[in-house]
Each structure stands twice: as structure tokens, then as C-alpha cells.
Design a protein around this motif. Structure first.
Motif, PDB file in Angstrom:
ATOM      1  N   ASP A 127       0.810  -1.216   0.000  1.00  0.00           N
ATOM      2  CA  ASP A 127       0.000   0.000   0.000  1.00  0.00           C
ATOM      3  C   ASP A 127       0.845   1.267   0.000  1.00  0.00           C
ATOM      4  OD1 ASP A 127      -2.184  -1.666   0.091  1.00  0.00           O
ATOM      5  OD2 ASP A 127      -2.412  -1.526   2.279  1.00  0.00           O
ATOM      6  N   SER A 128       2.132   1.145   0.257  1.00  0.00           N
ATOM      7  CA  SER A 128       3.003   2.312   0.352  1.00  0.00           C
ATOM      8  C   SER A 128       3.631   2.692  -0.986  1.00  0.00           C
ATOM      9  CB  SER A 128       4.111   2.057   1.385  1.00  0.00           C
ATOM     10  OG  SER A 128       3.565   1.819   2.664  1.00  0.00           O
ATOM     11  N   VAL A 129       3.461   1.865  -2.007  1.00  0.00           N
ATOM     12  CA  VAL A 129       4.065   2.140  -3.312  1.00  0.00           C
ATOM     13  C   VAL A 129       3.107   2.995  -4.142  1.00  0.00           C
ATOM     14  CG1 VAL A 129       4.985   1.138  -5.424  1.00  0.00           C
ATOM     15  CG2 VAL A 129       5.361  -0.014  -3.242  1.00  0.00           C
ATOM     16  N   SER A 130       3.575   4.165  -4.540  1.00  0.00           N
ATOM     17  CA  SER A 130       2.766   5.070  -5.350  1.00  0.00           C
ATOM     18  C   SER A 130       2.799   4.647  -6.819  1.00  0.00           C
ATOM     19  CB  SER A 130       3.309   6.497  -5.215  1.00  0.00           C
ATOM     20  OG  SER A 130       2.737   7.350  -6.176  1.00  0.00           O
ATOM     21  N   PRO A 131       1.722   4.907  -7.551  1.00  0.00           N
ATOM     22  CA  PRO A 131       1.732   4.619  -8.995  1.00  0.00           C
ATOM     23  C   PRO A 131       2.837   5.351  -9.751  1.00  0.00           C
ATOM     24  CG  PRO A 131      -0.506   5.004  -8.216  1.00  0.00           C
ATOM     25  CD  PRO A 131       0.398   5.355  -7.083  1.00  0.00           C
ATOM     26  N   ALA A 132       3.395   6.394  -9.136  1.00  0.00           N
ATOM     27  CA  ALA A 132       4.477   7.129  -9.785  1.00  0.00           C
ATOM     28  C   ALA A 132       5.679   6.245 -10.063  1.00  0.00           C
ATOM     29  CB  ALA A 132       4.895   8.315  -8.918  1.00  0.00           C
ATOM     30  N   ALA A 133       5.793   5.136  -9.344  1.00  0.00           N
ATOM     31  CA  ALA A 133       6.926   4.234  -9.538  1.00  0.00           C
ATOM     32  C   ALA A 133       6.964   3.664 -10.952  1.00  0.00           C
ATOM     33  CB  ALA A 133       6.878   3.102  -8.518  1.00  0.00           C
ATOM     34  N   LEU A 168      11.424  10.269  -8.161  1.00  0.00           N
ATOM     35  CA  LEU A 168      10.072   9.707  -8.092  1.00  0.00           C
ATOM     36  C   LEU A 168       9.665   9.432  -6.652  1.00  0.00           C
ATOM     37  CD1 LEU A 168      10.185   7.279 -11.162  1.00  0.00           C
ATOM     38  CD2 LEU A 168       9.026   9.497 -10.971  1.00  0.00           C
ATOM     39  N   GLY A 169      10.608   9.009  -5.839  1.00  0.00           N
ATOM     40  CA  GLY A 169      10.295   8.791  -4.434  1.00  0.00           C
ATOM     41  C   GLY A 169      10.002  10.084  -3.701  1.00  0.00           C
ATOM     42  N   VAL A 170      10.845  11.099  -3.930  1.00  0.00           N
ATOM     43  CA  VAL A 170      10.651  12.390  -3.267  1.00  0.00           C
ATOM     44  C   VAL A 170       9.353  13.054  -3.715  1.00  0.00           C
ATOM     45  CG1 VAL A 170      11.600  14.727  -3.073  1.00  0.00           C
ATOM     46  CG2 VAL A 170      13.113  12.737  -2.889  1.00  0.00           C
ATOM     47  N   SER A 171       8.921  12.755  -4.933  1.00  0.00           N
ATOM     48  CA  SER A 171       7.682  13.372  -5.439  1.00  0.00           C
ATOM     49  C   SER A 171       6.469  13.006  -4.604  1.00  0.00           C
ATOM     50  CB  SER A 171       7.440  12.962  -6.893  1.00  0.00           C
ATOM     51  OG  SER A 171       7.112  11.578  -6.985  1.00  0.00           O
ATOM     52  N   THR A 172       6.565  11.942  -3.819  1.00  0.00           N
ATOM     53  CA  THR A 172       5.426  11.535  -2.977  1.00  0.00           C
ATOM     54  C   THR A 172       5.417  12.254  -1.638  1.00  0.00           C
ATOM     55  OG1 THR A 172       6.623   9.693  -1.923  1.00  0.00           O
ATOM     56  CG2 THR A 172       5.553   9.252  -4.026  1.00  0.00           C
ATOM     57  N   LEU A 173       6.415  13.097  -1.375  1.00  0.00           N
ATOM     58  CA  LEU A 173       6.513  13.763  -0.077  1.00  0.00           C
ATOM     59  C   LEU A 173       5.646  15.005   0.021  1.00  0.00           C
ATOM     60  CD1 LEU A 173      10.367  13.533   0.612  1.00  0.00           C
ATOM     61  CD2 LEU A 173       8.533  12.163   1.619  1.00  0.00           C
ATOM     62  N   ARG A 174       4.950  15.326  -1.034  1.00  0.00           N
ATOM     63  CA  ARG A 174       4.075  16.489  -0.981  1.00  0.00           C
ATOM     64  C   ARG A 174       3.039  16.333   0.125  1.00  0.00           C
ATOM     65  NH1 ARG A 174       2.157  16.421  -7.085  1.00  0.00           N
ATOM     66  NH2 ARG A 174       2.065  14.231  -6.477  1.00  0.00           N
ATOM     67  N   ARG A 175       2.970  17.335   0.962  1.00  0.00           N
ATOM     68  CA  ARG A 175       2.093  17.265   2.123  1.00  0.00           C
ATOM     69  C   ARG A 175       0.629  17.363   1.718  1.00  0.00           C
ATOM     70  NH1 ARG A 175       4.071  15.044   6.717  1.00  0.00           N
ATOM     71  NH2 ARG A 175       6.250  15.676   6.975  1.00  0.00           N
ATOM     72  N   ARG A 176      -0.159  16.436   2.217  1.00  0.00           N
ATOM     73  CA  ARG A 176      -1.606  16.466   2.031  1.00  0.00           C
ATOM     74  C   ARG A 176      -2.261  16.149   3.375  1.00  0.00           C
ATOM     75  NH1 ARG A 176      -0.243  12.571  -1.829  1.00  0.00           N
ATOM     76  NH2 ARG A 176      -1.463  11.085  -0.607  1.00  0.00           N
ATOM     77  N   ARG A 177      -3.485  16.496   3.479  1.00  0.00           N
ATOM     78  CA  ARG A 177      -4.173  16.236   4.738  1.00  0.00           C
ATOM     79  C   ARG A 177      -4.289  14.754   5.032  1.00  0.00           C
ATOM     80  NH1 ARG A 177      -9.254  20.569   4.790  1.00  0.00           N
ATOM     81  NH2 ARG A 177      -7.954  22.475   4.837  1.00  0.00           N
ATOM     82  N   ASP A 178      -4.360  13.951   3.965  1.00  0.00           N
ATOM     83  CA  ASP A 178      -4.510  12.515   4.143  1.00  0.00           C
ATOM     84  C   ASP A 178      -3.181  11.788   3.963  1.00  0.00           C
ATOM     85  OD1 ASP A 178      -4.256  13.098   1.466  1.00  0.00           O
ATOM     86  OD2 ASP A 178      -5.671  11.554   0.803  1.00  0.00           O
ATOM     87  N   ALA A 179      -2.064  12.516   4.089  1.00  0.00           N
ATOM     88  CA  ALA A 179      -0.753  11.912   3.842  1.00  0.00           C
ATOM     89  C   ALA A 179      -0.390  10.882   4.908  1.00  0.00           C
ATOM     90  CB  ALA A 179       0.324  12.996   3.774  1.00  0.00           C
ATOM     91  N   GLY A 180      -0.932  11.042   6.116  1.00  0.00           N
ATOM     92  CA  GLY A 180      -0.625  10.106   7.186  1.00  0.00           C
ATOM     93  C   GLY A 180       0.501  10.612   8.070  1.00  0.00           C
ATOM     94  N   ALA A 191       9.578   3.333  -0.481  1.00  0.00           N
ATOM     95  CA  ALA A 191       9.037   2.203  -1.237  1.00  0.00           C
ATOM     96  C   ALA A 191       8.807   2.579  -2.693  1.00  0.00           C
ATOM     97  CB  ALA A 191       7.727   1.730  -0.604  1.00  0.00           C
ATOM     98  N   THR A 192       8.334   3.791  -2.942  1.00  0.00           N
ATOM     99  CA  THR A 192       8.107   4.230  -4.324  1.00  0.00           C
ATOM    100  C   THR A 192       9.426   4.350  -5.072  1.00  0.00           C
ATOM    101  OG1 THR A 192       6.095   5.422  -3.688  1.00  0.00           O
ATOM    102  CG2 THR A 192       7.144   6.052  -5.760  1.00  0.00           C
ATOM    103  N   GLY A 193      10.432   4.929  -4.432  1.00  0.00           N
ATOM    104  CA  GLY A 193      11.734   5.049  -5.066  1.00  0.00           C
ATOM    105  C   GLY A 193      12.369   3.706  -5.356  1.00  0.00           C
ATOM    106  N   THR A 194      12.246   2.780  -4.415  1.00  0.00           N
ATOM    107  CA  THR A 194      12.812   1.439  -4.611  1.00  0.00           C
ATOM    108  C   THR A 194      12.084   0.699  -5.727  1.00  0.00           C
ATOM    109  OG1 THR A 194      13.399   1.371  -2.261  1.00  0.00           O
ATOM    110  CG2 THR A 194      13.419  -0.706  -3.462  1.00  0.00           C
ATOM    111  N   ALA A 195      10.755   0.822  -5.754  1.00  0.00           N
ATOM    112  CA  ALA A 195       9.988   0.186  -6.822  1.00  0.00           C
ATOM    113  C   ALA A 195      10.345   0.783  -8.176  1.00  0.00           C
ATOM    114  CB  ALA A 195       8.491   0.344  -6.555  1.00  0.00           C
ATOM    115  N   ALA A 196      10.538   2.100  -8.213  1.00  0.00           N
ATOM    116  CA  ALA A 196      10.918   2.754  -9.470  1.00  0.00           C
ATOM    117  C   ALA A 196      12.279   2.263  -9.951  1.00  0.00           C
ATOM    118  CB  ALA A 196      10.946   4.266  -9.281  1.00  0.00           C
ATOM    119  N   LEU A 197      13.214   2.084  -9.019  1.00  0.00           N
ATOM    120  CA  LEU A 197      14.544   1.591  -9.388  1.00  0.00           C
ATOM    121  C   LEU A 197      14.468   0.160  -9.899  1.00  0.00           C
ATOM    122  CD1 LEU A 197      17.564   2.042  -9.531  1.00  0.00           C
ATOM    123  CD2 LEU A 197      17.728   1.367  -7.122  1.00  0.00           C
ATOM    124  N   ALA A 198      13.663  -0.668  -9.247  1.00  0.00           N
ATOM    125  CA  ALA A 198      13.513  -2.049  -9.699  1.00  0.00           C
ATOM    126  C   ALA A 198      12.892  -2.114 -11.089  1.00  0.00           C
ATOM    127  CB  ALA A 198      12.666  -2.836  -8.693  1.00  0.00           C
TER     128      ALA A 198
END
Length: 218
Positions: A127-133, A168-180, A191-198
Motif C-alpha cells: 500500500d506504500s508504493v505510489s503509482p508514480a513508480a 520519483l520517491g521524493v515526489s510523494t513527499l508532498r504534504r496532504r491532509r490525508d498523507a498520514g 518504497a516508491t523510489g525502490t519500486a521505481a529503481l527495480a
């Protein structure tokens, strides 16, 4: 903790018997670092100190195996015993495929660390991997746009694929109210950065294999 201290004492004693005082001192410092890292992590996370000390010890003892794939392997049992390997272990005959194989091993180690963290904190890694990967798949064009990387020119791969994964990993750091929570945000980025690298490495390998086959057929 008593078992860890006893084990450290045995290793240092063996080192002192097989090597000079400097070697024994270095071994002692590394082992003390393992214990300190485990204790500090236990205090900050609330998990059992012996388990974390054991995990730190696994990380320390497995570290030389990276050089088994990347360079001339060090004496794995030093300063206690003799060298076990006298040359680098190759994963493939093709130098570029071999480099990619080493990258996959390193990525697998990162996945294991992320999975462990997610499990200990009650999160699902998937659940932690963003589609951006999936944008990492675009790295396939590097197979024809860049020179073929080998172990001697690994920077051609490291200075291109890794920055792409970081962005790609840093791109998910944008603050949102539902970011957690902060932990969830950082896990999502890692996780997104690692998935993108893989995915980038896999896409490159596929494109490279097709290109090599085309050259051979031609």
C-alpha cells in the motif's frame, strides 16, 4: 545481551590471537557499534533489544558479501580466519547483465529492510508504493541512448537510474491532509523510489536483451 557480550568477547579474543592489537581493536569497535545500534534502536522503537542487536549483527557480518559481487572480496573471516574467496563472483557472463544482477541483489536487500520496517510498524508495504513508480519503466530508453555500463563504468547506471528513482520517491513527499504520519510518508517515499529503481532496472534489462539479440541476429 549477555550472549551478545560473550560472543563479542570471543571474537575479539580470537582476533587478538590471530592478528595484531590494531585488528583486535577495530573488531571490538565494530562489535560495540553493533550493540550500541541495537540498544539505541530498542529504546526509540520499543522493540526487544536482543532482536535488534541480532539484526545489527547480521547487517555487519553480511556487509563484506557486497564486495564479493562488486570488487575483490575481502577476507570474510578476518581477522579470525583465512580468506574464503580469491576472486569476484560473477552473476552473468555478459558484463552489463552482471552489473544489473548486482543491482537486483542490492534492491532485494532494500526491499527486505522496508518489508521489515513495515511489518514492525503494522503497515502494508504494497500500500506504500505510489503509482508514480511505474515511470521508472521509461528508463528502458537508456539501453539504446547510453553506452553499455559494466562494473568498471557502473556510474553510467548509478548516476542515471538512481537519481530517477530518488526523484520519483521524493515526489510523494508532498504534504496532504490525508498523507498520514511521518513514518507513513517516509515509507511511501522509500518504497516508491525502490519500486521505481527495480522497474527501471527490469525495463533496461529487457530492452538491452532485445537490442543485443538484434545485433547478434544482424
Amino acid at each position: 545481551m549477555g550472549v551478545a557480550a560473550a560472543g563479542a568477547g570471543c571474537v575479539v579474543a580470537a582476533a587478538a590471537g590471530r592478528a595484531d592489537a590494531a585488528g583486535a581493536g577495530v573488531a571490538a569497535l565494530f562489535l560495540l557499534g553493533v550493540v550500541a545500534a541495537g540498544v539505541v534502536a530498542a529504546r526509540r522503537t520499543g522493540h526487544a533489544a536482543p532482536a535488534l542487536v541480532g539484526a545489527a549483527a547480521v547487517g555487519l557480518l553480511s556487509h563484506p558479501f557486497g564486495d564479493v559481487l562488486m570488487a575483490a572480496p575481502p577476507p570474510l573471516l578476518a581477522p579470525v580466519g583465512p580468506a574464503l574467496l580469491d576472486g569476484r563472483v560473477a552473476l552473468a557472463a555478459d558484463p552489463t547483465v552482471n552489473l544489473l544482477g548486482v543491482l537486483f541483489v542490492e534492491v532485494a536487500a532494500v526491499w527486505l529492510a522496508l518489508w521489515t520496517y513495515a511489518r514492525l510498524t503494522g503497515r502494508r508495504l504494497r500500500d506504500s508504493v505510489s503509482p508514480a513508480a511505474t515511470l521508472g519503466l521509461a528508463f528502458a530508453v537508456a539501453a539504446v541512448a547510453l553506452p553499455r555500463p559494466t562494473m568498471a563504468s557502473a556510474h553510467l547506471l548509478g548516476f542515471t537510474a538512481v537519481p530517477l528513482a530518488v526523484v520519483l520517491g521524493v515526489s510523494t513527499l508532498r504534504r496532504r491532509r490525508d498523507a498520514g504520519s511521518r513514518g507513513e510518508v517516509l515509507l511511501r517515499a522509500a518504497a516508491t523510489g525502490t519500486a521505481a529503481l527495480a522497474l527501471a532496472a527490469g525495463a533496461y534489462l529487457l530492452a538491452y536483451s532485445v537490442a543485443v539479440r538484434g545485433l547478434v541476429a544482424g
